[in-house]
Design a protein around this motif. Structure first.
Motif, PDB file in Angstrom:
ATOM      1  N   CYS A   8       0.850  -1.185   0.000  1.00  0.00           N
ATOM      2  CA  CYS A   8       0.000   0.000   0.000  1.00  0.00           C
ATOM      3  C   CYS A   8       0.891   1.241   0.000  1.00  0.00           C
ATOM      4  N   SER A   9       0.664   2.131  -0.957  1.00  0.00           N
ATOM      5  CA  SER A   9       1.478   3.348  -1.019  1.00  0.00           C
ATOM      6  C   SER A   9       1.017   4.395  -0.007  1.00  0.00           C
ATOM      7  N   SER A  10      -0.162   4.212   0.594  1.00  0.00           N
ATOM      8  CA  SER A  10      -0.650   5.155   1.606  1.00  0.00           C
ATOM      9  C   SER A  10      -0.082   4.862   2.990  1.00  0.00           C
ATOM     10  N   CYS A  11      -0.213   3.614   3.441  1.00  0.00           N
ATOM     11  CA  CYS A  11       0.212   3.282   4.808  1.00  0.00           C
ATOM     12  C   CYS A  11       1.471   2.423   4.865  1.00  0.00           C
ATOM     13  N   GLY A  12       1.911   1.870   3.730  1.00  0.00           N
ATOM     14  CA  GLY A  12       3.125   1.055   3.710  1.00  0.00           C
ATOM     15  C   GLY A  12       2.909  -0.411   4.044  1.00  0.00           C
ATOM     16  N   HIS A  13       1.669  -0.820   4.234  1.00  0.00           N
ATOM     17  CA  HIS A  13       1.358  -2.218   4.566  1.00  0.00           C
ATOM     18  C   HIS A  13       1.775  -3.135   3.411  1.00  0.00           C
ATOM     19  N   GLN A  14       2.452  -4.254   3.726  1.00  0.00           N
ATOM     20  CA  GLN A  14       2.876  -5.229   2.723  1.00  0.00           C
ATOM     21  C   GLN A  14       2.336  -6.596   3.086  1.00  0.00           C
ATOM     22  N   LYS A  15       1.911  -7.347   2.065  1.00  0.00           N
ATOM     23  CA  LYS A  15       1.397  -8.685   2.311  1.00  0.00           C
ATOM     24  C   LYS A  15       1.482  -9.493   1.019  1.00  0.00           C
ATOM     25  N   ASP A  16       1.695 -10.812   1.148  1.00  0.00           N
ATOM     26  CA  ASP A  16       1.695 -11.726   0.019  1.00  0.00           C
ATOM     27  C   ASP A  16       0.305 -12.337  -0.126  1.00  0.00           C
ATOM     28  N   HIS A  17      -0.156 -12.460  -1.374  1.00  0.00           N
ATOM     29  CA  HIS A  17      -1.473 -13.034  -1.641  1.00  0.00           C
ATOM     30  C   HIS A  17      -1.342 -14.147  -2.669  1.00  0.00           C
ATOM     31  N   LEU A  18      -2.000 -15.268  -2.413  1.00  0.00           N
ATOM     32  CA  LEU A  18      -2.055 -16.390  -3.332  1.00  0.00           C
ATOM     33  C   LEU A  18      -3.258 -16.163  -4.248  1.00  0.00           C
ATOM     34  N   GLN A  19      -2.986 -15.971  -5.551  1.00  0.00           N
ATOM     35  CA  GLN A  19      -4.046 -15.674  -6.505  1.00  0.00           C
ATOM     36  C   GLN A  19      -3.850 -16.460  -7.788  1.00  0.00           C
ATOM     37  N   THR A  27      -6.888  -3.955  -5.151  1.00  0.00           N
ATOM     38  CA  THR A  27      -6.642  -2.509  -5.108  1.00  0.00           C
ATOM     39  C   THR A  27      -6.904  -1.904  -3.739  1.00  0.00           C
ATOM     40  N   THR A  28      -7.711  -2.566  -2.907  1.00  0.00           N
ATOM     41  CA  THR A  28      -8.057  -2.037  -1.596  1.00  0.00           C
ATOM     42  C   THR A  28      -7.132  -2.609  -0.528  1.00  0.00           C
ATOM     43  N   CYS A  29      -6.480  -1.748   0.203  1.00  0.00           N
ATOM     44  CA  CYS A  29      -5.560  -2.159   1.264  1.00  0.00           C
ATOM     45  C   CYS A  29      -6.342  -2.781   2.416  1.00  0.00           C
ATOM     46  N   PRO A  30      -5.959  -3.989   2.882  1.00  0.00           N
ATOM     47  CA  PRO A  30      -6.676  -4.604   4.007  1.00  0.00           C
ATOM     48  C   PRO A  30      -6.400  -3.911   5.344  1.00  0.00           C
ATOM     49  N   ALA A  31      -5.348  -3.133   5.437  1.00  0.00           N
ATOM     50  CA  ALA A  31      -5.008  -2.468   6.694  1.00  0.00           C
ATOM     51  C   ALA A  31      -5.711  -1.118   6.850  1.00  0.00           C
ATOM     52  N   CYS A  32      -5.646  -0.271   5.815  1.00  0.00           N
ATOM     53  CA  CYS A  32      -6.190   1.081   5.954  1.00  0.00           C
ATOM     54  C   CYS A  32      -7.417   1.338   5.079  1.00  0.00           C
ATOM     55  N   GLY A  33      -7.714   0.453   4.135  1.00  0.00           N
ATOM     56  CA  GLY A  33      -8.888   0.615   3.284  1.00  0.00           C
ATOM     57  C   GLY A  33      -8.697   1.549   2.100  1.00  0.00           C
ATOM     58  N   ALA A  34      -7.509   2.091   1.916  1.00  0.00           N
ATOM     59  CA  ALA A  34      -7.248   2.996   0.798  1.00  0.00           C
ATOM     60  C   ALA A  34      -7.176   2.217  -0.511  1.00  0.00           C
ATOM     61  N   GLU A  35      -7.461   2.885  -1.600  1.00  0.00           N
ATOM     62  CA  GLU A  35      -7.415   2.266  -2.927  1.00  0.00           C
ATOM     63  C   GLU A  35      -6.026   2.414  -3.548  1.00  0.00           C
ATOM     64  N   SER A  36      -4.989   2.233  -2.763  1.00  0.00           N
ATOM     65  CA  SER A  36      -3.614   2.391  -3.252  1.00  0.00           C
ATOM     66  C   SER A  36      -2.786   1.126  -3.025  1.00  0.00           C
TER      67      SER A  36
END
Length: 88
Positions: A8-19, A27-36
């Motif tokens: 996330c470019s807003s809060c810096g949250h990083q996470k790996d996702h299996l897709q 597009t939606t950050c799970p930590a802050c809810g921003a669309e970044s």
């Protein structure tokens, strides 16, 4: 299924996702809810093992490959053209 790294470019949250490769990017950050929330470029996580082409031809080390042994030979290898063309 591949694992994608997101940040996330807003809060810096990083996470790996299996897709799946066909899934739409998140597009939606799970930590802050921003669309970044965006995919990051990361190194591929694979390792070549076994006795295939990598181990015999391209892997560095003390063992000699078949190409090295042919280069050490004293006599040139016979050619179908007898050495009279520019193919070698």
């Amino acid at each position: 299924m591949p694992i994608y790294e997101y940040r996330c470019s807003s809060c810096g949250h990083q996470k790996d996702h299996l897709q799946k490769m066909s899934d739409a990017p998140l597009t939606t950050c799970p930590a802050c809810g921003a669309e970044s929330y965006a995919k990051q470029l990361s190194a591929a996580g694979f390792q070549l093992k076994g006795s295939g082409w990598y181990a015999t031809d391209f892997k560095g080390g003390s063992g000699s490959s078949p190409k090295t042994e042919a280069a050490k030979s004293d006599s040139p290898a016979p050619t179908p053209c007898g050495g009279s063309c520019a193919c070698h």
